[in-house]
Scaffold this active site. Sequence first.
Site, PDB file in Angstrom:
ATOM      1  N   GLY A  16      38.565  27.552  39.344  1.00  0.00           N
ATOM      2  CA  GLY A  16      37.596  28.480  38.769  1.00  0.00           C
ATOM      3  C   GLY A  16      36.237  27.874  38.494  1.00  0.00           C
ATOM      4  N   GLU A  54      42.587  22.276  40.067  1.00  0.00           N
ATOM      5  CA  GLU A  54      42.877  22.993  41.324  1.00  0.00           C
ATOM      6  C   GLU A  54      41.651  23.738  41.807  1.00  0.00           C
ATOM      7  OE1 GLU A  54      45.628  25.740  39.770  1.00  0.00           O
ATOM      8  OE2 GLU A  54      47.252  24.298  39.571  1.00  0.00           O
ATOM      9  N   GLY A  77      39.090  25.481  44.236  1.00  0.00           N
ATOM     10  CA  GLY A  77      39.023  26.045  45.578  1.00  0.00           C
ATOM     11  C   GLY A  77      37.564  26.196  45.947  1.00  0.00           C
ATOM     12  N   ARG A  78      36.922  27.187  45.297  1.00  0.00           N
ATOM     13  CA  ARG A  78      35.529  27.501  45.673  1.00  0.00           C
ATOM     14  C   ARG A  78      34.597  26.317  45.470  1.00  0.00           C
ATOM     15  NH1 ARG A  78      34.366  32.472  43.205  1.00  0.00           N
ATOM     16  NH2 ARG A  78      36.469  32.375  42.420  1.00  0.00           N
ATOM     17  N   ARG A  92      33.167  39.856  49.801  1.00  0.00           N
ATOM     18  CA  ARG A  92      32.763  39.543  48.432  1.00  0.00           C
ATOM     19  C   ARG A  92      31.575  40.369  47.909  1.00  0.00           C
ATOM     20  NH1 ARG A  92      31.451  35.095  46.740  1.00  0.00           N
ATOM     21  NH2 ARG A  92      32.782  35.038  44.916  1.00  0.00           N
ATOM     22  N   CYS A 125      32.441  51.615  59.187  1.00  0.00           N
ATOM     23  CA  CYS A 125      32.070  53.027  59.071  1.00  0.00           C
ATOM     24  C   CYS A 125      32.283  53.563  57.666  1.00  0.00           C
ATOM     25  CB  CYS A 125      32.817  53.832  60.114  1.00  0.00           C
ATOM     26  SG  CYS A 125      32.221  53.416  61.751  1.00  0.00           S
ATOM     27  N   GLU A 126      31.649  52.953  56.719  1.00  0.00           N
ATOM     28  CA  GLU A 126      31.520  53.428  55.342  1.00  0.00           C
ATOM     29  C   GLU A 126      30.484  52.514  54.704  1.00  0.00           C
ATOM     30  OE1 GLU A 126      34.743  52.217  52.503  1.00  0.00           O
ATOM     31  OE2 GLU A 126      35.858  51.888  54.364  1.00  0.00           O
ATOM     32  N   TYR A 168      36.966  32.232  50.070  1.00  0.00           N
ATOM     33  CA  TYR A 168      37.296  33.670  50.013  1.00  0.00           C
ATOM     34  C   TYR A 168      36.467  34.483  51.008  1.00  0.00           C
ATOM     35  CZ  TYR A 168      39.291  31.659  45.836  1.00  0.00           C
ATOM     36  OH  TYR A 168      39.972  30.839  44.984  1.00  0.00           O
TER      37      TYR A 168
HETATM   38  N1  LLP Z   1      44.307  27.851  40.600  1.00  0.00           N
HETATM   39  C1  LLP Z   1      44.773  29.078  40.311  1.00  0.00           C
HETATM   40  C2  LLP Z   1      45.999  29.208  39.549  1.00  0.00           C
HETATM   41  C3  LLP Z   1      44.062  30.230  40.729  1.00  0.00           C
HETATM   42  O1  LLP Z   1      44.506  31.445  40.419  1.00  0.00           O
HETATM   43  C4  LLP Z   1      42.875  30.086  41.475  1.00  0.00           C
HETATM   44  C5  LLP Z   1      42.137  31.247  41.969  1.00  0.00           C
HETATM   45  C6  LLP Z   1      42.429  28.772  41.773  1.00  0.00           C
HETATM   46  C7  LLP Z   1      43.176  27.681  41.307  1.00  0.00           C
HETATM   47  C8  LLP Z   1      41.196  28.516  42.555  1.00  0.00           C
HETATM   48  O2  LLP Z   1      40.100  29.087  41.948  1.00  0.00           O
HETATM   49  P1  LLP Z   1      38.624  28.719  42.446  1.00  0.00           P
HETATM   50  O3  LLP Z   1      38.394  27.294  42.095  1.00  0.00           O
HETATM   51  O4  LLP Z   1      38.581  28.937  43.898  1.00  0.00           O
HETATM   52  O5  LLP Z   1      37.759  29.668  41.694  1.00  0.00           O
HETATM   53  N2  LLP Z   1      38.626  36.201  45.540  1.00  0.00           N
HETATM   54  C9  LLP Z   1      37.817  35.770  44.426  1.00  0.00           C
HETATM   55  C10 LLP Z   1      38.384  34.561  43.725  1.00  0.00           C
HETATM   56  C11 LLP Z   1      39.802  34.720  43.216  1.00  0.00           C
HETATM   57  C12 LLP Z   1      40.345  33.482  42.571  1.00  0.00           C
HETATM   58  C13 LLP Z   1      41.782  33.605  42.242  1.00  0.00           C
HETATM   59  N3  LLP Z   1      42.420  32.432  41.708  1.00  0.00           N
HETATM   60  C14 LLP Z   1      36.398  35.517  44.923  1.00  0.00           C
HETATM   61  O6  LLP Z   1      36.104  35.759  46.100  1.00  0.00           O
HETATM   62  O7  LLP Z   1      35.544  35.103  44.146  1.00  0.00           O
END
Ligand code: LLP
Length: 410
Positions: free
Chosen positions: A228, A269, A271-272, A308, A338-339, A366
């Site tokens: 997050g 953890e 991701g982004r 997004r 088409c929307e 994402y």
């Molecule tokens: N760990 C857990 C338990 C999570 O639920 C998530 C993301 C992460 C790690 C990684 O989070 P990050 O560091 O990537 O923020 N689709 C949305 C984001 C959904 C995130 C869900 N959980 C977007 O495009 O912003």
Amino acid sequence: MKLQNNTYHIQNIPVENLAKEFGTPLYVYDTEVIKEHLDRFREGFSSVDLRVKYACKALTNMSVMKFLLKQGTGLDTVSLPEIQMGLTVGFQPNDIVFTPNCVDFSEIEQAVEMGVKINIENLSNLEKFGQKYNGSVPVCIRLNPQIAAQANSEKVDWWHKQSKFGISLDQIDDIKALEKKYDLTIDGIHIHSSSVIMSPEIFISGAKAVFNIAMRFEKLAFIDFGGGIKVDVGDGNEVIDVIELGKQLDQEFSVFCEKYGRKLELWFEPGRYLVGNAGYLITTCVVRKRNGGTEFLGVDSGFNQLIRPMMYGAYHEIHNASNANGALKKYTVVGNICEIDNFAIDRMLPETKEGDIVIFKSAGAYGYSMASTYNSRFRPPEVMVEGGQARLVRRRDNYEDLVKNQILVG
Ligand code: LLP
């Protein structure tokens, strides 16, 4: 991405060349940017045993996962196929954590068989886990994010209403009762909370609340602060200073470990944070039109390929690789679905004509992983640029891919 000789480059390769070679729409990932972010994430930590588990839901391309494996990360997974991909790529089961939510217990059983670390986020599955494994398989407990959001009071209520995640704080006694009943080996505490937290100080006050809870569990091996962490996408919004966060948490965690009586591992953890700014969606402007007072710029992509903006109102910087320094004009950038399919409304961009290459930034996380084939369009190819070399790491869908699971009857 660098601007050189009036055009954008990814590791010295002109984006227009990538568009020509692989066609548009196209996803491109720059491994140097991934590495820079990982290094920055690790920089503040000097004394604790930090373990970064890449949350591969953000970008589930196995070549990118392999790149991160080579950089020494573990993996955060939320489904059995993600675990399978991680194992295929070469991650050790022990370096993979499974943090699903709302899954049937059978998925957890399969994950145990695959040998990965298990994170449980509801009492019902924890009870089943105890019945099946007693203390023979260690388990991590996911707590509700309200812990770390508590310093951010106006957000707390929102969290309560939104959050299906984790076990509520007022159920810690229930966890303790299950621990006793089944002699559980609770070896980790997990929270995923940080996207509402903008300052290291607030994060630390949340972390201290977690440390207090951790003192109640005697068999811990790690504390997992989830993902997050926001990345700067150029929208002017505040992001946390990760180096400062690392420094402060490094110190506080060491203090906690001393009090706890043992050195634990500190997990994150992200991701982004790792891949968000490393990815680009490269498109071509295919239509220019004016309706009323609005100048529309239509590209050969849509929310089926980058959802997004439509789904979250997310901001993605947009650049014109064919006229990088052109005079700025106001455009509404739209896709071909088409929307209503807006990428950006009333955005100032260099003058753009049909045929120009249009780049959407911060599309690594994402982007592809949330793409669909809506409107029966092919998902784009993915290219990874590593060591100045661009390599195809997923080909474009084709018609066979689109129809392969359909069964035509009648
Ligand atoms: N760990 C857990 C338990 C999570 O639920 C998530 C993301 C992460 C790690 C990684 O989070 P990050 O560091 O990537 O923020 N689709 C949305 C984001 C959904 C995130 C869900 N959980 C977007 O495009 O912003």
